[in-house]
Design a protein around this motif. Structure first.
Motif, PDB file in Angstrom:
ATOM      1  N   ARG A  14      36.246  42.725  38.698  1.00  0.00           N
ATOM      2  CA  ARG A  14      35.043  43.002  38.691  1.00  0.00           C
ATOM      3  C   ARG A  14      34.093  41.921  39.115  1.00  0.00           C
ATOM      4  O   ARG A  14      32.748  42.142  39.092  1.00  0.00           O
ATOM      5  N   GLY A  15      34.633  40.801  39.881  1.00  0.00           N
ATOM      6  CA  GLY A  15      33.784  39.788  40.159  1.00  0.00           C
ATOM      7  C   GLY A  15      33.802  38.699  39.224  1.00  0.00           C
ATOM      8  O   GLY A  15      32.720  37.671  39.680  1.00  0.00           O
ATOM      9  N   GLY A  16      34.360  38.967  38.145  1.00  0.00           N
ATOM     10  CA  GLY A  16      33.868  37.641  37.337  1.00  0.00           C
ATOM     11  C   GLY A  16      34.706  36.620  37.644  1.00  0.00           C
ATOM     12  O   GLY A  16      35.684  36.502  38.318  1.00  0.00           O
ATOM     13  N   ARG A  17      34.160  35.405  37.402  1.00  0.00           N
ATOM     14  CA  ARG A  17      34.641  34.109  37.972  1.00  0.00           C
ATOM     15  C   ARG A  17      34.709  33.073  36.665  1.00  0.00           C
ATOM     16  O   ARG A  17      33.686  32.914  35.867  1.00  0.00           O
ATOM     17  N   LEU A  18      35.586  32.384  36.308  1.00  0.00           N
ATOM     18  CA  LEU A  18      36.010  31.360  35.428  1.00  0.00           C
ATOM     19  C   LEU A  18      35.881  30.154  36.123  1.00  0.00           C
ATOM     20  O   LEU A  18      36.735  29.590  37.090  1.00  0.00           O
ATOM     21  N   GLY A  19      34.742  29.241  36.188  1.00  0.00           N
ATOM     22  CA  GLY A  19      34.558  28.200  36.692  1.00  0.00           C
ATOM     23  C   GLY A  19      35.250  26.908  35.932  1.00  0.00           C
ATOM     24  O   GLY A  19      36.078  27.212  34.761  1.00  0.00           O
ATOM     25  N   MET A  55      44.378  35.651  39.983  1.00  0.00           N
ATOM     26  CA  MET A  55      43.576  37.048  39.265  1.00  0.00           C
ATOM     27  C   MET A  55      44.039  37.274  37.993  1.00  0.00           C
ATOM     28  O   MET A  55      45.300  37.456  37.737  1.00  0.00           O
ATOM     29  N   VAL A  56      42.984  37.650  37.016  1.00  0.00           N
ATOM     30  CA  VAL A  56      43.318  37.982  35.893  1.00  0.00           C
ATOM     31  C   VAL A  56      42.435  39.182  35.568  1.00  0.00           C
ATOM     32  O   VAL A  56      41.885  39.686  36.094  1.00  0.00           O
ATOM     33  N   ASP A  57      43.230  39.817  34.220  1.00  0.00           N
ATOM     34  CA  ASP A  57      42.528  40.977  33.825  1.00  0.00           C
ATOM     35  C   ASP A  57      41.067  40.866  33.405  1.00  0.00           C
ATOM     36  O   ASP A  57      40.059  41.972  33.675  1.00  0.00           O
ATOM     37  N   ASP A  58      40.706  39.568  32.858  1.00  0.00           N
ATOM     38  CA  ASP A  58      39.368  39.526  32.362  1.00  0.00           C
ATOM     39  C   ASP A  58      38.946  38.091  32.260  1.00  0.00           C
ATOM     40  O   ASP A  58      39.587  37.335  31.706  1.00  0.00           O
TER      41      ASP A  58
END
Length: 167
Positions: free
Chosen positions: A116-121, A149-152
């Motif tokens: 979904r374009g989420g990014r964990l910095g 790449m992760v689910d969420d």
């Protein structure tokens, strides 16, 4: 974050498959001239090969200024980048700084991304604060290895979503 940091310590991977994907992505977007990139930390995709193969583009790298990032034009990463904040190679302070509004696309690192374009910095918020000031039409691209790449990513309200993720 701690789990992704543990995985990142697992070793280096070949950045070239990701760089080839980015090259294909760029070929479809010839109007993107000024590109914000990053100097890779261990476990991040090293984009230096991509940058070297495309001198026709204007490559800009971030430099830490307090709690903010400022992008500077880099023509030769081998001589223009020096050790800086957090052990990251960043532009020499005498290089031209570009306003964030002049950057057409940002290639962003991260610990993990989702579809979904989420990014964990890394938790300091540098990229989220920077991207708040980008032009509305500037493209934000997450760059990672496939295993990042992760689910969420469990995005929070202040997190800036990526328009695309290339892995």
């Amino acid at each position: 974050r701690s789990e992704m940091r543990r995985i990142l310590r697992g070793g280096e991977q070949d950045p070239e498959p990701v760089c080839r994907q980015l090259e294909r992505w760029l070929q479809e977007r010839p109007s993107l001239k000024t590109l914000g990139v990053f100097s890779a930390l261990p476990g991040e995709v090293d984009l230096s090969g991509l940058v070297a193969r495309h001198p026709e583009r204007c490559w800009v790298y971030p430099r830490v200024h307090g709690d903010e990032l400022a992008f500077h034009t880099v023509e030769n990463p081998g001589t223009d980048l020096i050790p800086g904040a957090f052990g990251i190679r960043e532009p020499r302070p005498d290089l031209t700084e570009l306003p964030v509004e002049s950057i057409d696309a940002f290639f962003c690192p991260g610990l993990a991304f989702d579809k979904r374009g989420g990014r964990l910095g890394r938790g300091r918020g540098f990229y989220d604060r920077l991207l708040e000031h980008a032009r509305p039409d500037a493209i934000k691209v997450g760059v990672c290895f496939p295993w990042q790449m992760v689910d969420d990513t469990f995005a929070e309200p202040h997190d800036i979503a990526m328009d695309a993720v290339v892995f």
